[in-house]
Design an enzyme around this catalytic site. Sequence first.
Site, PDB file in Angstrom:
ATOM      1  N   PRO A   1       6.666  -0.222   5.742  1.00 17.05           N
ATOM      2  CA  PRO A   1       7.270   0.393   4.699  1.00 17.05           C
ATOM      3  C   PRO A   1       6.345   1.433   3.958  1.00 17.05           C
ATOM      4  O   PRO A   1       5.025   1.090   3.799  1.00 17.05           O
ATOM      5  CB  PRO A   1       7.717  -0.634   3.787  1.00 17.05           C
TER       6      PRO A   1
ATOM      7  N   THR B   1      -7.456  -1.301 -15.298  1.00 19.89           N
ATOM      8  CA  THR B   1      -8.614  -2.303 -14.865  1.00 19.89           C
ATOM      9  C   THR B   1      -8.477  -2.256 -13.205  1.00 19.89           C
ATOM     10  O   THR B   1      -7.941  -2.967 -12.709  1.00 19.89           O
ATOM     11  CB  THR B   1      -8.245  -3.722 -15.253  1.00 19.89           C
TER      12      THR B   1
ATOM     13  N   HIS C   1      -0.445  -5.463   6.325  1.00 19.86           N
ATOM     14  CA  HIS C   1       0.012  -4.586   7.727  1.00 19.86           C
ATOM     15  C   HIS C   1      -0.071  -5.566   9.047  1.00 19.86           C
ATOM     16  O   HIS C   1       0.753  -5.374   9.896  1.00 19.86           O
ATOM     17  CB  HIS C   1      -0.943  -3.540   7.917  1.00 19.86           C
ATOM     18  N   ASP C   2      -0.823  -6.643   8.946  1.00 17.61           N
ATOM     19  CA  ASP C   2      -0.982  -7.631  10.157  1.00 17.61           C
ATOM     20  C   ASP C   2       0.348  -8.248   9.961  1.00 17.61           C
ATOM     21  O   ASP C   2       1.240  -8.336  11.056  1.00 17.61           O
ATOM     22  CB  ASP C   2      -1.772  -8.479   9.867  1.00 17.61           C
TER      23      ASP C   2
ATOM     24  N   GLY D   1       4.246 -10.383  12.932  1.00 17.80           N
ATOM     25  CA  GLY D   1       4.032 -11.760  12.228  1.00 17.80           C
ATOM     26  C   GLY D   1       2.431 -11.759  12.011  1.00 17.80           C
ATOM     27  O   GLY D   1       1.913 -11.008  12.431  1.00 17.80           O
TER      28      GLY D   1
ATOM     29  N   HIS E   1      -1.226  -4.034  -5.891  1.00 18.36           N
ATOM     30  CA  HIS E   1      -1.622  -2.531  -6.109  1.00 18.36           C
ATOM     31  C   HIS E   1      -2.518  -2.552  -7.366  1.00 18.36           C
ATOM     32  O   HIS E   1      -2.895  -1.415  -7.841  1.00 18.36           O
ATOM     33  CB  HIS E   1      -0.300  -1.549  -6.351  1.00 18.36           C
TER      34      HIS E   1
ATOM     35  N   ASP F   1      -0.531 -12.663  12.966  1.00 24.08           N
ATOM     36  CA  ASP F   1      -1.242 -13.231  14.372  1.00 24.08           C
ATOM     37  C   ASP F   1      -2.380 -12.465  14.637  1.00 24.08           C
ATOM     38  O   ASP F   1      -2.668 -12.684  15.791  1.00 24.08           O
ATOM     39  CB  ASP F   1      -0.250 -13.193  15.482  1.00 24.08           C
TER      40      ASP F   1
ATOM     41  N   VAL G   1       3.910  -6.742  11.135  1.00 19.97           N
ATOM     42  CA  VAL G   1       4.117  -6.280  12.713  1.00 19.97           C
ATOM     43  C   VAL G   1       3.843  -7.731  13.475  1.00 19.97           C
ATOM     44  O   VAL G   1       2.620  -7.994  13.604  1.00 19.97           O
ATOM     45  CB  VAL G   1       3.203  -5.343  13.033  1.00 19.97           C
TER      46      VAL G   1
ATOM     47  N   ARG H   1      -4.414  -5.285   1.976  1.00 23.65           N
ATOM     48  CA  ARG H   1      -3.722  -4.156   2.926  1.00 23.65           C
ATOM     49  C   ARG H   1      -3.769  -4.631   4.294  1.00 23.65           C
ATOM     50  O   ARG H   1      -2.634  -4.542   4.947  1.00 23.65           O
ATOM     51  CB  ARG H   1      -4.276  -2.953   2.727  1.00 23.65           C
TER      52      ARG H   1
ATOM     53  N   ASN I   1      -2.196   2.774  10.041  1.00 27.63           N
ATOM     54  CA  ASN I   1      -3.318   1.572  10.017  1.00 27.63           C
ATOM     55  C   ASN I   1      -4.783   2.535  10.047  1.00 27.63           C
ATOM     56  O   ASN I   1      -5.738   1.684  10.188  1.00 27.63           O
ATOM     57  CB  ASN I   1      -3.271   0.566  11.090  1.00 27.63           C
TER      58      ASN I   1
END
Length: 313
Positions: free
Chosen positions: A159, A236, A65-66, A71, A189, A73, A69, A61, A93
């Site tokens: 998203p 699982t 998330h990095d 790219g 997921h 970085d 936004v 995650r 976040n």
Amino acid sequence: MMNISVILIFSLATISFSTVVMADLQVGFYNSTCPNAESIVQQVVQNRLRTDPSITAALLRMHFHDCFVRGCDASILIDSTESNSSEKDAKPNLTIRGYELIDEAKKNVEAACPSTVSCADIITIATRDSVALAGGPNYIIPTGRRDGLVSSASEVNLPGPSLSFSQALQSFSAKGLSLDDMVTLLGAHTVGVAHCIFFQARLQRPDRTMDPALVAKLSKVCGSGSNPTAFLDQNTSLLFDNQYYNQVLLNRGVLNIDQQLSLHNSSASMVLNFARNGAAFQQSFANAMVKMGSIQVLVGTDGEIRHNCRVFN
């Protein structure tokens, strides 16, 4: 709790690529400047997984998330200051975790090779290692990312789990990712969780596309506390495998976007293929993660190599 030793044995199979160069990133970028960089990071991840197998989902995650936004970085790692609210404090976040693992890996790498390995590469390597150690593909990744110089909460536009299929696809497409990439990456997921607030509306209708037994089960979970979490793969839950797709086919997708994958004409065949063929999913996931990890990367002399992942130099 799962037997971690079994996972470690299972993950020995490695998915290999021929010489890979993407967006000026290179496989073996640190071979001469910090040859032990990847093994140092792997040891930190392996130690953490022994006591917290859920860290795989957390790192996946964080990486997602990095990269979505500015790219890939490591801008998500920056702490806020009095004059700047960083990405870390944007609402989507606030439940990101695993920062201390990245801190530990960075500290150990710095001790071996000062000012050489970027925090952005450490996130990418740690995520790959956590996937492999949880039973997923041990894929080869190109490195050479540099750390960004901007981190602003106002730029975070990710998203969300309640998006429609077309909205989610539009978000992925904006980052250069295809329909196949989206369907594949959502397979992460298989080790994830979601807070009840993100799917409770599906329980209250109730949503006819969700298995009634799952509705009853999740209703109990969500009525037991203050916005608790539920596993997205009810089978699982901590093992990185293809069971997420089997669950979706049984109408046991927890999030709206999960269930939509099996209902939409353009993705249903992929879901069926991944449900039947775990090897195909793992290969596709490895490819998609390498592709995602190249989004808008900084290379060469752009950005910096942070000394501390939480602050700009």
